[in-house]
Design an enzyme around this catalytic site. Structure first.
Site, mmCIF file in Angstrom:
data_model
loop_
_atom_site.group_PDB
_atom_site.id
_atom_site.type_symbol
_atom_site.label_atom_id
_atom_site.label_comp_id
_atom_site.label_asym_id
_atom_site.label_seq_id
_atom_site.Cartn_x
_atom_site.Cartn_y
_atom_site.Cartn_z
ATOM 1 N N HIS A 188 -9.241 1.015 5.036
ATOM 2 C CA HIS A 188 -8.112 1.191 5.787
ATOM 3 C C HIS A 188 -8.403 2.134 7.092
ATOM 4 C CE1 HIS A 188 -3.944 2.417 6.591
ATOM 5 N NE2 HIS A 188 -3.716 1.245 5.853
ATOM 6 N N GLU A 197 -5.213 -4.996 10.883
ATOM 7 C CA GLU A 197 -4.240 -4.202 10.860
ATOM 8 C C GLU A 197 -4.256 -3.441 12.276
ATOM 9 O OE1 GLU A 197 -2.092 -2.840 6.688
ATOM 10 O OE2 GLU A 197 -3.899 -1.727 7.063
ATOM 11 N N GLU A 252 -6.720 4.743 8.093
ATOM 12 C CA GLU A 252 -6.623 6.015 7.582
ATOM 13 C C GLU A 252 -7.630 6.466 7.021
ATOM 14 O OE1 GLU A 252 -2.769 5.582 5.530
ATOM 15 O OE2 GLU A 252 -1.790 4.800 7.536
ATOM 16 N N GLY A 286 2.921 -1.029 4.356
ATOM 17 C CA GLY A 286 2.986 0.135 3.834
ATOM 18 C C GLY A 286 4.390 0.607 3.630
ATOM 19 N N GLY A 287 4.807 1.194 4.404
ATOM 20 C CA GLY A 287 6.182 1.793 4.317
ATOM 21 C C GLY A 287 7.244 1.034 3.584
ATOM 22 N N GLY A 298 3.001 1.924 10.675
ATOM 23 C CA GLY A 298 3.657 2.927 10.695
ATOM 24 C C GLY A 298 4.356 3.432 11.749
ATOM 25 N N ASN A 358 0.961 -1.092 0.104
ATOM 26 C CA ASN A 358 -0.159 0.007 -0.073
ATOM 27 C C ASN A 358 0.799 1.264 0.141
ATOM 28 O OD1 ASN A 358 -1.914 2.118 0.297
ATOM 29 N ND2 ASN A 358 -2.237 1.396 2.627
ATOM 30 N N TRP A 359 0.894 1.835 -1.164
ATOM 31 C CA TRP A 359 1.787 2.907 -1.296
ATOM 32 C C TRP A 359 1.207 4.403 -0.731
ATOM 33 C CZ3 TRP A 359 4.663 3.184 -6.779
ATOM 34 C CH2 TRP A 359 5.533 2.215 -6.790
ATOM 35 N N LYS A 360 0.092 4.379 -0.308
ATOM 36 C CA LYS A 360 -0.616 5.314 0.328
ATOM 37 C C LYS A 360 -0.398 6.684 -0.546
ATOM 38 C CE LYS A 360 0.184 3.357 4.743
ATOM 39 N NZ LYS A 360 0.201 3.472 6.144
ATOM 40 N N SER A 395 3.817 -2.477 10.375
ATOM 41 C CA SER A 395 5.305 -2.385 10.447
ATOM 42 C C SER A 395 5.944 -3.771 10.179
ATOM 43 C CB SER A 395 5.449 -2.245 12.006
ATOM 44 O OG SER A 395 5.163 -0.526 12.124
HETATM 45 C C1 PEP Z 1 -0.587 0.069 6.164
HETATM 46 O O1 PEP Z 1 -0.827 1.195 6.106
HETATM 47 O O2 PEP Z 1 -1.376 -0.877 5.504
HETATM 48 C C2 PEP Z 1 0.458 -0.385 6.677
HETATM 49 C C3 PEP Z 1 0.513 -1.453 7.073
HETATM 50 O O3 PEP Z 1 1.693 0.460 6.954
HETATM 51 P P1 PEP Z 1 3.020 0.084 7.577
HETATM 52 O O4 PEP Z 1 3.438 -1.382 6.698
HETATM 53 O O5 PEP Z 1 3.820 1.280 7.057
HETATM 54 O O6 PEP Z 1 3.035 -0.298 9.132
#
Ligand code: PEP
Length: 249
Positions: free
Chosen positions: A93, A163, A95, A230-231, A169, A9-11, A209
């Site tokens: 999600h 999640e 967010e 994500g990241g 994050g 997920n590049w957000k 994470s």
């Molecule tokens: C996400 O936003 O779906 C996520 C899991 O982010 P991260 O891996 O950066 O915690």
């Protein structure tokens, strides 16, 4: 057998220059033993789909509207995602639940529209830190499942991503026992609601994470069929070892 899935997920990250990461990823994993899905921001979707067309990487959106089309300035429909080359969409999600006040019924309506359009839906569930500390995690997950997942869900059109909001994050990760408890709980509830066949075929991703350094131990947890990342999905150098860990799990 559930085919494992590594989803990125590049957000709201990445412009055209980021497409090079997809080329790199595709060249490192020409014939992956797992499914690979990358969800870039909407303006990059069709170019990302072009870049990955000859590879095993699939492309997804990060949201879609409940309506098929109409007067919804700034929104994206499920058909538009498909037309841009996406085969999947992330919905609910945390967010989006927080930034756009999306409730379970909104997520369910979006999922219905996306499934009707033929998209795979990756529906996100997860508790806040306060909810975990109050020992409410399983109640929250149960409510999100019954509220967000439409009745037409199948093993083909539904993927669930657990999640924990506090792990996204932050570098904080639940214990393996905590992940196992929630994933087992989700599996049992899916089987109860949809029957054993469907319940056992839905893929359950862990997200929050995930990094090259912790991926293998997370993937060894029963009922973890992959990750939503994500990241660490932004750079091929970070995402590739996560894919390899999933292939080896
Ligand atoms: C996400 O936003 O779906 C996520 C899991 O982010 P991260 O891996 O950066 O915690």
């Amino acid at each position: 057998m559930r085919r494992k899935l590594a989803a990125g997920n590049w957000k709201m990250n990445g412009t055209s220059a980021a497409l090079a990461e997809l080329n790199t990823l595709a060249s490192i994993h020409p014939t992956p033993d797992v499914d690979i899905l990358i969800c870039p921001p909407a303006p990059l979707l069709s170019r990302a789909a072009n870049v990955t067309a000859q590879s095993q990487i699939t492309i997804g959106g990060q949201d879609c509207h409940t309506a098929v089309s109409g007067a919804h300035t700034g929104d994206t429909s499920a058909d538009m995602l498909l037309d841009a080359g996406a085969t999947a969409v992330i919905l609910g999600h945390s967010e989006r639940r927080e930034d756009h006040d999306e409730r379970n019924e909104d997520v369910r309506a979006k999922a219905r529209t996306a499934m009707n359009a033929g998209l795979v839906t990756v529906i996100c569930l997860g508790e806040s830190l306060a909810q975990r500390e109050a020992a409410n995690t399983l109640d929250i997950i149960a409510g999100q499942m019954s509220g967000s997942i439409p009745d037409q869900a199948t093993g083909e059109n539904l993927v669930i991503a657990y999640e924990p909001i506090w792990a996204i994050g932050t570098g904080m990760v639940p214990t393996l026992e905590q992940i196992a408890e929630v994933h087992d709980f989700i599996r049992v509830r899916l089987e109860r609601r949809f029957g054993e066949g469907v319940g056992r075929s839905v893929r359950l991703l862990y997200g929050g994470s995930v990094k090259p350094s912790n991926a293998a131990e997370i993937f060894a947890v029963p009922n973890v069929d992959g990750a939503l990342v994500g990241g660490a999905s932004l750079k091929a150098a970070d995402f590739s070892p996560i894919i390899t860990a999933l292939e080896q799990s």
